[in-house]
Design a protein around this motif. Structure first.
Motif, PDB file in Angstrom:
ATOM      1  N   ASN A  79       0.657  -1.393   0.021  1.00  0.00           N
ATOM      2  CA  ASN A  79      -0.028  -0.106  -0.057  1.00  0.00           C
ATOM      3  C   ASN A  79       0.969   1.114  -0.049  1.00  0.00           C
ATOM      4  OD1 ASN A  79       0.640   0.702   2.881  1.00  0.00           O
ATOM      5  ND2 ASN A  79      -0.268  -1.285   3.174  1.00  0.00           N
ATOM      6  N   GLY A  80       0.286   2.352  -0.110  1.00  0.00           N
ATOM      7  CA  GLY A  80       1.063   3.696  -0.395  1.00  0.00           C
ATOM      8  C   GLY A  80       1.615   4.043   1.116  1.00  0.00           C
ATOM      9  N   THR A  81       1.064   3.474   2.080  1.00  0.00           N
ATOM     10  CA  THR A  81       1.590   4.065   3.453  1.00  0.00           C
ATOM     11  C   THR A  81       2.787   3.132   3.668  1.00  0.00           C
ATOM     12  OG1 THR A  81      -0.700   4.305   4.183  1.00  0.00           O
ATOM     13  CG2 THR A  81       1.136   4.420   6.026  1.00  0.00           C
ATOM     14  N   ASP A  82       2.784   2.136   3.552  1.00  0.00           N
ATOM     15  CA  ASP A  82       4.039   1.261   3.731  1.00  0.00           C
ATOM     16  C   ASP A  82       5.159   1.742   2.689  1.00  0.00           C
ATOM     17  OD1 ASP A  82       2.775  -0.543   5.310  1.00  0.00           O
ATOM     18  OD2 ASP A  82       2.811  -2.165   4.131  1.00  0.00           O
ATOM     19  N   ALA A  83       4.677   2.063   1.630  1.00  0.00           N
ATOM     20  CA  ALA A  83       5.626   2.669   0.379  1.00  0.00           C
ATOM     21  C   ALA A  83       6.541   3.867   1.132  1.00  0.00           C
ATOM     22  CB  ALA A  83       5.043   3.077  -0.870  1.00  0.00           C
ATOM     23  N   ILE A  84       5.706   4.797   1.717  1.00  0.00           N
ATOM     24  CA  ILE A  84       6.574   5.791   2.403  1.00  0.00           C
ATOM     25  C   ILE A  84       7.437   5.159   3.479  1.00  0.00           C
ATOM     26  CG2 ILE A  84       6.342   8.135   3.552  1.00  0.00           C
ATOM     27  CD1 ILE A  84       3.388   8.096   2.487  1.00  0.00           C
ATOM     28  N   THR A  85       7.055   4.418   4.426  1.00  0.00           N
ATOM     29  CA  THR A  85       7.736   4.025   5.484  1.00  0.00           C
ATOM     30  C   THR A  85       9.018   3.287   4.731  1.00  0.00           C
ATOM     31  OG1 THR A  85       5.848   3.901   7.001  1.00  0.00           O
ATOM     32  CG2 THR A  85       7.883   2.680   7.810  1.00  0.00           C
ATOM     33  N   ILE A  86       8.817   2.344   4.164  1.00  0.00           N
ATOM     34  CA  ILE A  86       9.939   1.559   3.379  1.00  0.00           C
ATOM     35  C   ILE A  86      10.986   2.735   2.821  1.00  0.00           C
ATOM     36  CG2 ILE A  86      10.528  -0.195   1.834  1.00  0.00           C
ATOM     37  CD1 ILE A  86       8.065  -1.616   2.531  1.00  0.00           C
ATOM     38  N   ALA A  87      10.415   3.587   1.860  1.00  0.00           N
ATOM     39  CA  ALA A  87      11.348   4.425   1.066  1.00  0.00           C
ATOM     40  C   ALA A  87      11.982   5.344   2.175  1.00  0.00           C
ATOM     41  CB  ALA A  87      10.300   5.163   0.281  1.00  0.00           C
ATOM     42  N   LEU A  88      11.421   6.006   3.100  1.00  0.00           N
ATOM     43  CA  LEU A  88      12.230   6.665   4.171  1.00  0.00           C
ATOM     44  C   LEU A  88      13.257   5.890   4.659  1.00  0.00           C
ATOM     45  CD1 LEU A  88       9.384   8.703   5.804  1.00  0.00           C
ATOM     46  CD2 LEU A  88      11.047   9.350   4.430  1.00  0.00           C
ATOM     47  N   ARG A  89      13.027   4.592   4.913  1.00  0.00           N
ATOM     48  CA  ARG A  89      14.160   3.633   5.786  1.00  0.00           C
ATOM     49  C   ARG A  89      15.167   3.573   4.747  1.00  0.00           C
ATOM     50  NH1 ARG A  89      12.383  -1.376   8.997  1.00  0.00           N
ATOM     51  NH2 ARG A  89      14.672  -1.629   9.231  1.00  0.00           N
TER      52      ARG A  89
END
Ligand SMILES: Cc1ncc(COP(=O)(O)O)c(C=O)c1O
Length: 383
Positions: A79-89
């Motif tokens: 989903n788009g929320t995981d995408a942000i968390t994973i991209a930031l990490r």
């Protein structure tokens, strides 16, 4: 202004006219109707393959989506929320870091930051474009700033190059901006990395949850792939605590059918905005403004009006879909109050209290835009 033809309005008060054509806030069904056979075939293909997670459909979609964006790599996630968390990490953000993020956006844009251990620092927006600017970001920078999340809100294109010129990496939250175009390229290929949501109502929507990270940095893409599979490159050694977050084969196959139509659908959204302008909506409410040189694929067509809630109630009576977004901005949300800024965010507060989304879709017709405009005019007369 009267926008109905004189023959219809002659001798009648506008507000005494019955609604002639209900107009929904979204129309996700009409653009997909001609694709039903292809969508069925895609689902059958996946069923026949017996591969449901991390298979050939996802690999092909990642390649096709990256090519569409003009980015080197795309990594499908849940989903788009995981995408942000994973991209930031994957960008190296973690405990002790600050990430600048607008307060006027969907909750997930900021929710993803504490999930990395970092601290969200809220910044203001430009009221007319609803996007962050280099000035609003600069006001929130500190020596601990590790990244900025530039949200391409409502399909508009945030000024990524100007923000990067401040010397800080930009993660684009492009959840609402698939199909949009900026002067320097597409959202998704402007910053260090970008994230997308394929939630069904989005410009490019799956038949369930889905998301992706795009980047032209091969190492960043590889770290994102590792994080989406439990922190492992090879499914044997787990280097980090990661996530179980993949775009599944069924969703990837469905997105592959739709992707070739995204640009035409984006044109439809731009045409919808033009229909509103030609109908005279701008004389009744404040219209959203595209950022310089941007060609937004308006995901939501969000206007501003001093009495937006009363207007929404009147429009509902006329069968017109309308709803406000983000009435409580993120820095005032209980879950994020601990991160509330010391300085005021005046444009955020004004956008939050005055915005109203009007119907928008890839197939919004001139007649529908005229109907909505007439209903807005009629509601104005009634008050
Ligand atoms: C701006 C923005 N960011 C992030 C998200 C999160 O995406 P998802 O719902 O797929 O987790 C959304 C959509 O819902 C969004 O609109």
């Amino acid at each position: 202004m009267v926008v109905r033809p004189p023959a219809v309005t002659a001798g009648l008060r506008l507000d005494s006219l019955p609604p002639t054509m209900p107009v929904p806030l979204f129309d996700t069904a009409a653009p997909l109707a001609p694709l039903r056979a292809q969508l069925r075939a895609a689902v059958e293909r996946v069923l026949d393959s017996g591969r449901y997670v991390l298979g050939p459909e996802l690999a092909a979609f990642e390649e096709e989506f990256a090519a569409h964006l003009g980015a080197g790599h795309a990594v499908g996630v849940a989903n788009g929320t995981d995408a942000i968390t994973i991209a930031l990490r994957a960008m190296g953000v973690g405990p002790g870091d600050e990430v600048v993020v607008p307060s006027f956006t969907f909750f997930a844009s900021a929710e993803a930051v504490p999930a990395t251990g970092a601290t969200p620092v809220f910044c203001d927006i430009d009221l007319e474009t609803f996007c962050v600017t280099a000035e609003t970001v600069r006001a929130a920078l500190t020596p601990r700033t590790r990244a900025v999340i530039a949200v391409h809100l409502f399909g508009n294109v945030a000024p990524v190059a100007e923000i990067e010129a401040l010397g800080v990496p930009v993660l684009e939250d492009a959840a609402q901006a698939a199909g949009s175009l900026g002067a320097q390229g597409r959202p998704g290929a402007l910053g260090t990395a970008a994230t997308f949501s394929f939630f069904p109502s989005k410009n490019l929507g799956a038949f369930g949850d889905g998301g992706a990270i795009a980047t032209s940095d091969a190492r960043l893409a590889e770290r994102a792939r590792m994080l989406r599979f439990h922190g492992s490159h090879d499914k044997v050694v787990h280097e980090q605590i990661g996530y179980n977050s993949r775009l599944d084969e069924l969703q990837a196959s469905i997105l592959r059918v739709q992707l070739p139509h995204l640009d035409a659908w984006a044109e439809g959204r731009r045409a919808g905005a033009r229909h509103y302008e030609h109908a005279g909506l701008g004389e009744l409410v404040a219209l959203p403004r595209a950022t310089p040189s941007a060609r937004p694929a308006w995901h939501l067509y969000v206007v501003r009006h001093a009495r937006a809630d009363a207007l929404a109630r009147e429009l509902a009576r006329a069968g017109i879909g309308a709803r406000p977004y983000y009435r409580t901005p993120l820095h005032r949300q209980p879950a994020l109050a601990a991160y509330a800024p010391r300085a005021a965010l005046p444009a955020t507060d004004e956008a939050a209290s005055t915005n109203l989304a009007l119907p928008m879709s890839a197939v919004l017709s001139a007649e529908q835009a005229a109907e909505v405009t007439a209903a807005v005019a009629s509601a104005g007369e009634r008050r």
